[in-house]
Design a protein around this motif. Sequence first.
Motif, short mmCIF file in Angstrom:
data_model
loop_
_atom_site.label_atom_id
_atom_site.label_comp_id
_atom_site.label_asym_id
_atom_site.label_seq_id
_atom_site.Cartn_x
_atom_site.Cartn_y
_atom_site.Cartn_z
N GLU A 181 20.29 28.38 42.76
CA GLU A 181 19.19 27.67 42.16
C GLU A 181 17.84 28.21 43.08
O GLU A 181 17.80 29.04 43.64
CB GLU A 181 19.26 25.99 42.50
CG GLU A 181 19.80 25.76 44.00
CD GLU A 181 20.18 24.28 44.22
OE1 GLU A 181 20.31 23.67 43.12
OE2 GLU A 181 20.83 24.17 45.40
N ASN A 186 16.51 23.60 39.61
CA ASN A 186 17.42 24.38 39.06
C ASN A 186 16.87 25.19 38.14
O ASN A 186 15.69 25.34 37.69
CB ASN A 186 18.23 23.41 38.14
CG ASN A 186 18.96 22.12 38.71
OD1 ASN A 186 18.69 20.89 38.71
ND2 ASN A 186 19.84 22.61 39.54
N TYR A 188 17.36 28.57 34.90
CA TYR A 188 17.79 28.90 33.68
C TYR A 188 17.60 30.34 33.27
O TYR A 188 16.17 30.90 33.69
CB TYR A 188 17.61 27.83 32.72
CG TYR A 188 17.55 26.49 33.15
CD1 TYR A 188 18.56 25.61 32.69
CD2 TYR A 188 16.66 25.71 34.09
CE1 TYR A 188 18.70 24.24 33.01
CE2 TYR A 188 16.67 24.50 34.40
CZ TYR A 188 17.74 23.90 34.05
OH TYR A 188 17.82 22.60 34.27
N THR A 197 22.78 28.41 32.18
CA THR A 197 22.56 27.82 33.67
C THR A 197 23.90 27.35 34.41
O THR A 197 24.73 27.39 33.65
CB THR A 197 21.78 26.51 33.49
OG1 THR A 197 21.44 25.94 34.70
CG2 THR A 197 22.60 25.30 32.82
N ARG A 210 17.12 18.34 35.12
CA ARG A 210 18.12 19.22 34.46
C ARG A 210 19.09 18.42 33.44
O ARG A 210 19.25 18.97 32.28
CB ARG A 210 19.06 19.82 35.54
CG ARG A 210 20.13 20.77 35.03
CD ARG A 210 21.41 20.88 35.98
NE ARG A 210 22.44 21.85 35.57
CZ ARG A 210 23.30 21.59 34.87
NH1 ARG A 210 23.45 20.22 34.58
NH2 ARG A 210 24.39 22.41 34.67
N GLU A 226 26.81 26.84 30.23
CA GLU A 226 26.93 26.59 31.57
C GLU A 226 27.88 27.60 32.21
O GLU A 226 29.19 27.37 32.37
CB GLU A 226 27.17 25.10 32.01
CG GLU A 226 26.39 23.94 31.39
CD GLU A 226 26.57 22.93 31.79
OE1 GLU A 226 26.52 22.27 32.86
OE2 GLU A 226 27.09 22.18 31.09
N THR A 242 12.55 27.05 35.14
CA THR A 242 13.15 26.13 36.18
C THR A 242 12.76 24.66 35.65
O THR A 242 11.93 24.31 34.98
CB THR A 242 12.59 26.24 37.63
OG1 THR A 242 11.27 25.98 37.46
CG2 THR A 242 12.67 27.77 38.18
#
Length: 285
Positions: A181, A186, A188, A197, A210, A226, A242
Motif C-alpha cells: 500500500e 490503498n 490500485y 488491488t 477502498r 483482488e 490511490t
Amino acid sequence: MTRTVYLNGTYLPETEARVSIFDRGFLMADGVYEVTSVLGGRLIDFSGHLIRLQRSLDELGISNPLTSDEWLAAHRELVAVNKITDGMVYLQVTRGNPGDRDFAWGEGVAPTVVLFTQDKPGLADNPQALTGLRVISIPDIRWGRRDIKTVQLLYPSMAKMMAKKAGVDDAWFVEDGNVTEGTSNNVYIVKGNKIITRPLSNDILHGITRAAVLRFAKEAQFEIEERLFTVEEAKAADEAFTTSASAFVMPVVEIDGAAIGTGKPGRVAPRLREIYLDEMRKAAI
C-alpha cells in the motif's frame, strides 16, 4: 484562531489540553485512530470509520470509551464550534495512563480519548487530482498487523520524507516483490476495464474509502480483481490510483521515474473520484 478540542469528555481550547507523560499512547504508541473527512459541514462515511475503530480497539483489547451516538455528537460539536466546512476530524483512543511506564498493562485503566478538527477549505478540489501523483517504491519494513489502524506511524512518516527528498509526492511499500500500500492510502492499478488491488489481509489497512470505491466501481461495471501485483506490473498498467479518507481517489502517473500509461490521469480514476464524491456527499451526515 484557537481550536476547540475534545479530551476525555471535555471540550476545551487546544492550548489547555493536557495528556499525561505516562499515557501509553505517548510511551508505547499503544493506541488507535481514525480520520473522518468533512465536506459541506457534514461527515463522510462516518459509520464505516466507527466500525473500523471498533475492530482496531478489539484487536488491541482496548475498551471503546464512547457509544456510537456519543462519537457522533462529539464529531458534530467540534465541526460546529470550529466552523469547519471542509476538513477533517481526527480521533485517537489510547490504552490510557496506568500511572507509570511498564511494558505490561493492568486492568481498569481508563482509555484516553482525543478529538480535534483540521480546517481544509476546498478539500475535494485538490489540483493534484487533475495532474496525478508521482511515487517511488521502497521496502515495506512495518510490523505485521497493518490492518489495525494504530498510531505507530514512524515508518510511513519516514517514507513520506523519502518521497519528498526524491522530489515526488508519495511512496509505495513493497514486500516480497509485491506492492502492499501507500504511506497513507490503498493502491490500485488498471488494465483495460479491470481494476487490480491487493486483497484484504493483515498486510494492509482495510480502507473505508477502498470499500466504498470498489462498491461503486462494481456498480459502474468495472471488473475488480483482488490479487497481488508487482512494481513492474504497475509500470505496465494503463492507469494507477490511490484511495484514502482525506484524498478520496487520486490518480498516480509515475512510479520510480517511469510513466504509467500516458503519464497523465486516465479515464478510470477521475471517473471513480467523481462518483465517490457525488455519492458520499449525498450520504453524508
